[in-house]
Design a protein around this motif. Structure first.
Motif, short mmCIF file in Angstrom:
data_model
loop_
_atom_site.label_atom_id
_atom_site.label_comp_id
_atom_site.label_asym_id
_atom_site.label_seq_id
_atom_site.Cartn_x
_atom_site.Cartn_y
_atom_site.Cartn_z
N THR A 1 -30.42 -19.25 -43.86
CA THR A 1 -31.86 -19.10 -44.04
C THR A 1 -32.07 -18.65 -45.48
O THR A 1 -31.12 -18.22 -46.14
CB THR A 1 -32.49 -18.07 -43.08
OG1 THR A 1 -31.94 -16.77 -43.36
CG2 THR A 1 -32.27 -18.43 -41.61
N ARG A 2 -33.30 -18.73 -45.94
CA ARG A 2 -33.57 -18.29 -47.32
C ARG A 2 -33.20 -16.82 -47.50
O ARG A 2 -32.67 -16.43 -48.55
CB ARG A 2 -35.05 -18.50 -47.65
CG ARG A 2 -35.46 -19.96 -47.76
CD ARG A 2 -36.89 -20.08 -48.27
NE ARG A 2 -37.84 -19.36 -47.41
CZ ARG A 2 -38.40 -19.88 -46.32
NH1 ARG A 2 -38.07 -21.11 -45.92
NH2 ARG A 2 -39.25 -19.17 -45.61
N GLU A 3 -33.49 -16.00 -46.50
CA GLU A 3 -33.19 -14.57 -46.61
C GLU A 3 -31.70 -14.28 -46.53
O GLU A 3 -31.19 -13.39 -47.20
CB GLU A 3 -33.92 -13.79 -45.50
CG GLU A 3 -35.43 -13.72 -45.67
CD GLU A 3 -36.11 -14.97 -45.12
OE1 GLU A 3 -37.35 -15.00 -45.08
OE2 GLU A 3 -35.41 -15.93 -44.72
N ALA A 4 -30.98 -15.03 -45.69
CA ALA A 4 -29.57 -14.74 -45.42
C ALA A 4 -28.63 -15.36 -46.44
O ALA A 4 -27.54 -14.84 -46.66
CB ALA A 4 -29.20 -15.23 -44.02
N PRO B 1 -16.88 -5.26 -45.74
CA PRO B 1 -16.72 -5.79 -44.38
C PRO B 1 -17.61 -5.11 -43.35
O PRO B 1 -17.84 -5.67 -42.28
CB PRO B 1 -15.25 -5.54 -44.08
CG PRO B 1 -14.91 -4.33 -44.91
CD PRO B 1 -15.69 -4.50 -46.18
N ASP B 2 -18.08 -3.90 -43.63
CA ASP B 2 -18.89 -3.16 -42.67
C ASP B 2 -20.34 -3.00 -43.11
O ASP B 2 -21.08 -2.19 -42.56
CB ASP B 2 -18.27 -1.78 -42.42
CG ASP B 2 -16.88 -1.89 -41.83
OD1 ASP B 2 -16.70 -2.72 -40.90
OD2 ASP B 2 -15.97 -1.18 -42.28
N THR B 3 -20.77 -3.78 -44.09
CA THR B 3 -22.15 -3.78 -44.53
C THR B 3 -22.95 -4.79 -43.71
O THR B 3 -22.61 -5.98 -43.70
CB THR B 3 -22.25 -4.15 -46.02
OG1 THR B 3 -21.53 -3.18 -46.79
CG2 THR B 3 -23.70 -4.18 -46.48
N PRO B 4 -24.01 -4.37 -43.02
CA PRO B 4 -24.78 -5.32 -42.20
C PRO B 4 -25.44 -6.39 -43.06
O PRO B 4 -25.89 -6.13 -44.18
CB PRO B 4 -25.83 -4.43 -41.52
CG PRO B 4 -25.23 -3.05 -41.53
CD PRO B 4 -24.46 -2.98 -42.82
N PHE B 5 -25.50 -7.61 -42.53
CA PHE B 5 -26.17 -8.72 -43.20
C PHE B 5 -26.86 -9.59 -42.16
O PHE B 5 -26.60 -9.49 -40.95
CB PHE B 5 -25.20 -9.54 -44.04
CG PHE B 5 -24.10 -10.22 -43.26
CD1 PHE B 5 -24.29 -11.48 -42.71
CD2 PHE B 5 -22.86 -9.60 -43.10
CE1 PHE B 5 -23.27 -12.11 -41.99
CE2 PHE B 5 -21.84 -10.22 -42.39
CZ PHE B 5 -22.05 -11.48 -41.84
N LEU B 6 -27.76 -10.46 -42.62
CA LEU B 6 -28.46 -11.37 -41.73
C LEU B 6 -27.57 -12.56 -41.42
O LEU B 6 -27.14 -13.27 -42.34
CB LEU B 6 -29.76 -11.85 -42.38
CG LEU B 6 -30.72 -10.74 -42.85
CD1 LEU B 6 -31.95 -11.36 -43.52
CD2 LEU B 6 -31.12 -9.85 -41.69
N PRO B 7 -27.28 -12.84 -40.15
CA PRO B 7 -26.30 -13.88 -39.82
C PRO B 7 -26.85 -15.29 -39.82
O PRO B 7 -26.08 -16.25 -39.86
CB PRO B 7 -25.83 -13.49 -38.42
CG PRO B 7 -26.99 -12.77 -37.83
CD PRO B 7 -27.66 -12.05 -38.97
N ALA B 8 -28.19 -15.45 -39.75
CA ALA B 8 -28.78 -16.79 -39.59
C ALA B 8 -28.15 -17.45 -38.36
O ALA B 8 -27.97 -16.80 -37.33
CB ALA B 8 -28.61 -17.61 -40.86
N SER B 9 -27.76 -18.72 -38.46
CA SER B 9 -27.28 -19.44 -37.27
C SER B 9 -25.92 -18.99 -36.77
O SER B 9 -25.49 -19.40 -35.69
CB SER B 9 -27.25 -20.94 -37.55
OG SER B 9 -28.56 -21.47 -37.53
#
Length: 385
Positions: A233-236, A54-62
């Motif tokens: 997104t492709r990355e997220a 739950p506290d690991t950063p990730f790319l949120p996209a939209s």
């Protein structure tokens, strides 16, 4: 949300069922297995019912656009931004964002209102709408991103950062965590309920007679689901910040990094249904009810009622009767002056065998600074008590 670490504890008496003990935790639905990041929180108890990183950063996209909408809600609520204000897209913005990803296809000849742009952002996930709103209101993307980060800081989103209003790929400069997104969703729903209902949870919306459709996998499918936002997104990968309310009970969930949209959508539906079916609640306090009294220093009153801004309950595995304990946390005594509605404490709800949850408590009245007579009277009371 403010931090209330290293605070006073005020124990509250709770009647426990005879033979109360720790309850077995329900197993989460198997549809979650392929998804690396997930969380499900009951906002009425603050308890986390399921979580993975739950506290690991990730790319949120939209899903980034939820913060853009929230900042707009703040400005509208403060009277600085009208829903009827008209915006005009810059030629440079049209060249960069026309037909780039999901879009309203805005041009310099259009004059969308704040209301139009927020529908485009929340329902259609329009990239150009988020940019036009941010640039048009704040003057630049950088200035709008600064507002987003300021809001994140005030909400206690300590592991998130915003660099773009729409979540378009930016080399990882925009990132969030699942726990932080729950804070954002909570604030959007509870602080701006009318705006939330107006702009969240719609399956489609018309712009210039063209229908724009939501990708939300739960609205119209899961009873009580009313938003909030998907992202890809492709990355997220495929992400989702979702919520549903049944019988006054509100659940918020986050899924991130799903490899396929169907995997995300199946997991979203299963997780919300599991949250309602496998868990029950035990009522504690009504919305607006005084939960406890806090000590006040330097005020025209010596105590302050602490109230809830929502119905509060303990979340328990269905069919169980676990022990429940409560504690109020606040930095005390609280220094006057205090404004009614200011968050000043938290209620910790601890169910035997489960991680505790925390929900905010607010000042139930104004407390002004003490005058001369107030100080003399308080001094006499302290002397004899």
């Amino acid at each position: 949300m403010k931090s209330f670490a290293n605070v006073l504890k005020l124990a509250l008496a709770v009647a426990l069922p005879t033979g109360a003990s720790a309850a077995a935790i329900p197993a989460p639905p198997p549809q979650l297995a392929p998804i690396p990041v997930s969380i499900l929180v009951d906002l009425g108890s603050g308890q986390v019912l399921e979580q993975r990183h739950p506290d690991t950063p990730f790319l949120p996209a939209s899903v980034t656009k939820v913060m853009t909408a929230y900042v707009a809600f703040e400005e509208i609520g403060a009277g600085r931004l009208s829903l009827d204000r008209k915006f005009n897209e810059r030629p440079e913005t049209e060249r960069e964002w026309f037909a780039k990803g999901t879009n309203m296809y805005l041009t310099t000849k259009d004059f969308p209102t704040t209301r139009d742009l927020l529908h485009g952002i929340m329902t259609a996930s329009a990239n150009d709408a988020a940019v036009v709103l941010g640039e048009g209101y704040a003057g630049s993307i950088q200035a709008w991103a600064a507002k987003m980060n300021d809001a994140a800081r005030r909400l206690g989103m300590t592991r998130s950062h915003y660099n773009t209003p729409n979540g378009w790929m930016d080399e990882g400069n925009t990132y969030v965590t699942a726990s932080d997104l729950v804070r954002l969703a909570d604030a959007m729903i509870t602080r701006y309920p009318d705006l939330y209902r107006e702009f969240s949870g719609h399956k489609r919306w018309f712009w210039r007679d063209v229908v724009m459709r939501s990708h939300d996998p739960t609205v119209g499918v899961v009873p009580g689901a009313d938003g909030i936002k998907t992202g890809y997104t492709r990355e997220a990968g495929y992400n989702f910040l979702g919520t549903a309310e049944r019988d006054g009970r509100r659940l918020v969930m986050v899924l991130a990094g799903s490899p396929l949209p169907k995997v995300r959508d199946d997991a979203a539906k299963a997780l919300l249904e599991w949250g309602f079916a496998a868990w029950d609640t035990r009522h504690l306090f009504d919305q607006g009810q005084t939960v406890a009294q806090a000590r006040v220093q330097g005020g025209d009153a010596r105590s302050l009622p602490l109230v809830a801004n929502r119905e509060l309950h303990a979340t328990i595995p269905r069919g169980s009767k676990p022990g429940i304990t409560l504690a109020v946390h606040y930095r005390g005594p609280i220094q006057a002056p205090i404004r009614k509605g200011e968050q000043v404490a938290e209620l910790e709800i601890r169910v035997a065998g489960l991680a505790p949850g925390r929900v905010p408590l607010y000042a139930g009245r104004d407390v002004a600074k003490a005058g001369t007579l107030d100080r003399l009277w308080n001094g006499l009371i302290n002397l004899f008590t």
